[in-house]
Scaffold this active site. Structure first.
Site, PDB file in Angstrom:
ATOM      1  N   ARG A  50       0.868  -1.171   0.000  1.00 51.07           N
ATOM      2  CA  ARG A  50       0.000   0.000   0.000  1.00 51.07           C
ATOM      3  C   ARG A  50       0.908   1.224   0.000  1.00 51.07           C
ATOM      4  O   ARG A  50       2.116   1.132   0.147  1.00 51.07           O
ATOM      5  CB  ARG A  50      -0.988   0.017   1.163  1.00 51.07           C
ATOM      6  CG  ARG A  50      -0.628  -0.671   2.439  1.00 51.07           C
ATOM      7  CD  ARG A  50       0.477  -0.033   3.241  1.00 51.07           C
ATOM      8  NE  ARG A  50       0.270   1.402   3.416  1.00 51.07           N
ATOM      9  CZ  ARG A  50       1.237   2.261   3.639  1.00 51.07           C
ATOM     10  NH1 ARG A  50       2.493   1.851   3.677  1.00 51.07           N
ATOM     11  NH2 ARG A  50       0.987   3.532   3.809  1.00 51.07           N
ATOM     12  N   GLY A  51       0.281   2.385  -0.231  1.00 46.51           N
ATOM     13  CA  GLY A  51       1.034   3.605  -0.458  1.00 46.51           C
ATOM     14  C   GLY A  51       1.095   3.846  -1.956  1.00 46.51           C
ATOM     15  O   GLY A  51       1.519   2.966  -2.717  1.00 46.51           O
ATOM     16  N   ALA A  52       0.663   5.035  -2.389  1.00 46.89           N
ATOM     17  CA  ALA A  52       0.512   5.292  -3.821  1.00 46.89           C
ATOM     18  C   ALA A  52       1.785   5.022  -4.632  1.00 46.89           C
ATOM     19  O   ALA A  52       1.731   4.323  -5.656  1.00 46.89           O
ATOM     20  CB  ALA A  52       0.024   6.725  -4.046  1.00 46.89           C
ATOM     21  N   ARG A  91      -7.157  -1.179  -7.356  1.00 40.27           N
ATOM     22  CA  ARG A  91      -7.596  -0.126  -6.424  1.00 40.27           C
ATOM     23  C   ARG A  91      -7.807   1.139  -7.260  1.00 40.27           C
ATOM     24  O   ARG A  91      -6.922   1.531  -8.020  1.00 40.27           O
ATOM     25  CB  ARG A  91      -6.585   0.123  -5.307  1.00 40.27           C
ATOM     26  CG  ARG A  91      -6.408  -1.063  -4.369  1.00 40.27           C
ATOM     27  CD  ARG A  91      -5.639  -0.693  -3.120  1.00 40.27           C
ATOM     28  NE  ARG A  91      -6.443   0.144  -2.241  1.00 40.27           N
ATOM     29  CZ  ARG A  91      -5.968   0.719  -1.121  1.00 40.27           C
ATOM     30  NH1 ARG A  91      -4.711   0.544  -0.786  1.00 40.27           N
ATOM     31  NH2 ARG A  91      -6.761   1.452  -0.375  1.00 40.27           N
ATOM     32  N   GLN A 195      -2.099   1.966  10.007  1.00 41.40           N
ATOM     33  CA  GLN A 195      -0.797   2.096   9.346  1.00 41.40           C
ATOM     34  C   GLN A 195       0.176   2.940  10.173  1.00 41.40           C
ATOM     35  O   GLN A 195       1.387   2.726  10.130  1.00 41.40           O
ATOM     36  CB  GLN A 195      -0.962   2.712   7.957  1.00 41.40           C
ATOM     37  CG  GLN A 195      -1.713   1.837   6.970  1.00 41.40           C
ATOM     38  CD  GLN A 195      -3.157   2.270   6.846  1.00 41.40           C
ATOM     39  OE1 GLN A 195      -3.771   2.695   7.816  1.00 41.40           O
ATOM     40  NE2 GLN A 195      -3.713   2.184   5.643  1.00 41.40           N
ATOM     41  N   ASP A 236      -2.629  10.163  -2.383  1.00 37.86           N
ATOM     42  CA  ASP A 236      -2.834   9.091  -3.345  1.00 37.86           C
ATOM     43  C   ASP A 236      -3.245   9.620  -4.710  1.00 37.86           C
ATOM     44  O   ASP A 236      -3.059   8.951  -5.716  1.00 37.86           O
ATOM     45  CB  ASP A 236      -3.893   8.125  -2.814  1.00 37.86           C
ATOM     46  CG  ASP A 236      -3.365   7.269  -1.690  1.00 37.86           C
ATOM     47  OD1 ASP A 236      -2.992   6.108  -1.948  1.00 37.86           O
ATOM     48  OD2 ASP A 236      -3.288   7.757  -0.546  1.00 37.86           O
ATOM     49  N   ASN A 246      -6.206  11.599   0.239  1.00 38.43           N
ATOM     50  CA  ASN A 246      -5.271  10.848   1.066  1.00 38.43           C
ATOM     51  C   ASN A 246      -6.074   9.980   2.028  1.00 38.43           C
ATOM     52  O   ASN A 246      -7.304  10.001   2.042  1.00 38.43           O
ATOM     53  CB  ASN A 246      -4.341  11.799   1.824  1.00 38.43           C
ATOM     54  CG  ASN A 246      -3.168  11.069   2.462  1.00 38.43           C
ATOM     55  OD1 ASN A 246      -2.482  10.279   1.808  1.00 38.43           O
ATOM     56  ND2 ASN A 246      -2.935  11.303   3.739  1.00 38.43           N
ATOM     57  N   LYS A 247      -5.382   9.209   2.842  1.00 41.50           N
ATOM     58  CA  LYS A 247      -6.026   8.295   3.777  1.00 41.50           C
ATOM     59  C   LYS A 247      -7.113   8.997   4.576  1.00 41.50           C
ATOM     60  O   LYS A 247      -6.950  10.130   5.009  1.00 41.50           O
ATOM     61  CB  LYS A 247      -4.969   7.714   4.719  1.00 41.50           C
ATOM     62  CG  LYS A 247      -5.499   6.680   5.706  1.00 41.50           C
ATOM     63  CD  LYS A 247      -6.216   5.532   5.035  1.00 41.50           C
ATOM     64  CE  LYS A 247      -5.375   4.803   4.020  1.00 41.50           C
ATOM     65  NZ  LYS A 247      -6.103   3.728   3.327  1.00 41.50           N
TER      66      LYS A 247
END
Length: 345
Positions: A50-52, A91, A195, A236, A246-247
């Site tokens: 995960r993480g763009a 995703r 996270q 992201d 973002n998250k």
């Protein structure tokens, strides 16, 4: 070089993609060995990676695996196109994924025959990984001067684990510490996947950077107490006007920072900027399974059958962002102009 910068969540070895399974951290450092692009799609969808930026690099390797499977067939382009569509669908929010797939597809279209397409796409994936690490280091150099002596709040994980290496927002923090800034990180736990608690705390502990872990709901109180001098997060997807997805929980931090007069920074590579999207209202927000909210570490924490809203991201309006830190420099309002200028630099 910090100790945590030696962490590499993405590697290629013995004709396989190796991913550090981030669902198992910090209790276990488990390496997934993937030789089929469908396995990589599942790893992206299931949050093993995960993480763009990390998703983008992983997608590039997935395309190389899909090309390896398709190459022996006369209709290899059609087969590769089908693989590309599956990878893109893993995703929807992080633009780096589609960007990396499109970049690989453009290379493949230029190939006269399928024989060399797998080799070409694999080398391109290697190059993208190294480019991402270099971009993160450059981003850190540009952003370090913006970091204060004092408390810096961050959200989710934006370090080596979320990228090819070094990190975006956490990379800026690392660069600031290396430059002599006396800062202390306040890391949001970041529900529902934690996270911040599982990953950011793990990286900061390895680095020896002073930090405290706090529940997401404590951010307002920390600001009110004067403990936070800056907020820095990743992204992201960033629209052309600077609106940043973002998250989930990031938008709330931006509103709080604005109220308390605290600068709010976003750190992301230019590949995260979707210049074709005018503003953040067009960003598709992924809705994830309800079990992520109703359960924690496999245990039910909510009544059975409860209705759940579980958006994975929110969108912070550009008006709440003080600056966007990229590998080509720092963009400031008006972002529509400054991001475009950096893109052409």
């Amino acid at each position: 070089m910090s100790k945590a910068d030696s962490v590499r969540a993405i590697r290629w070895e013995a004709d396989q993609l190796l991913l550090l399974d981030q669902r198992r951290l910090p209790q276990e450092e488990l390496i997934l060995r993937l030789g089929d692009y469908r396995e990589v799609v599942a790893a992206i969808r299931n949050m093993a990676v995960r993480g763009a930026p990390a998703i983008g690099v992983t997608a590039a390797y997935a395309m190389a695996l899909a090309a390896r499977e398709a190459a022996p067939y006369p209709d290899w382009r059609e087969r590769l196109r089908g693989g590309a569509e599956q990878i893109k669908a893993a995703r929807p929010t992080a633009v780096n994924l589609a960007w990396a797939v499109d970049r690989q597809w453009t290379l493949a279209e230029q190939m006269g025959a399928g024989a060399d397409v797998a080799t070409t796409l694999l080398q391109a994936a290697h190059d993208l990984l190294e480019d991402d690490i270099a971009a993160n280091r450059q981003m850190g150099a540009f952003g370090a001067s913006l970091m204060p002596d004092g408390g810096v709040l961050t959200h989710c994980n934006t370090g080596s684990l979320a990228t090819g290496g070094f990190g975006t927002a956490l990379g800026v923090i690392r660069a600031a510490v290396a430059a002599g800034k006396a800062l202390r990180v306040y890391a949001d736990e970041t529900r529902p996947w934690l996270q911040g608690a599982r990953l950011t705390a793990w990286e900061l502990q390895k680095d020896g950077i002073p930090f405290s872990l706090n529940v997401d709901g404590a951010a307002a109180a920390l600001m009110q107490q004067g403990l936070i001098q800056a907020v820095i997060v990743g992204a992201d997807r960033i629209a052309a006007n600077g609106d940043a997805a973002n998250k989930i929980g990031t938008y709330a931090l931006a509103v709080l920072a604005h109220y308390h007069g605290i600068p709010f920074y976003v750190a992301a590579p230019l590949s995260t900027v979707d210049f074709a999207m005018a503003h953040g209202a067009g960003i598709v927000i992924e809705e994830r399974p309800p079990e992520e909210v109703t359960h924690c570490a496999g245990l039910a924490v909510a009544p059975a059958g409860v209705q759940v809203r579980n958006p994975a991201f929110d969108v912070t309006p550009a008006a709440l962002i003080s600056a966007i830190i990229t590998e080509r420099g720092v963009a400031r309002p008006s972002f529509a102009a400054s991001l475009r200028e950096l893109r052409g630099a």
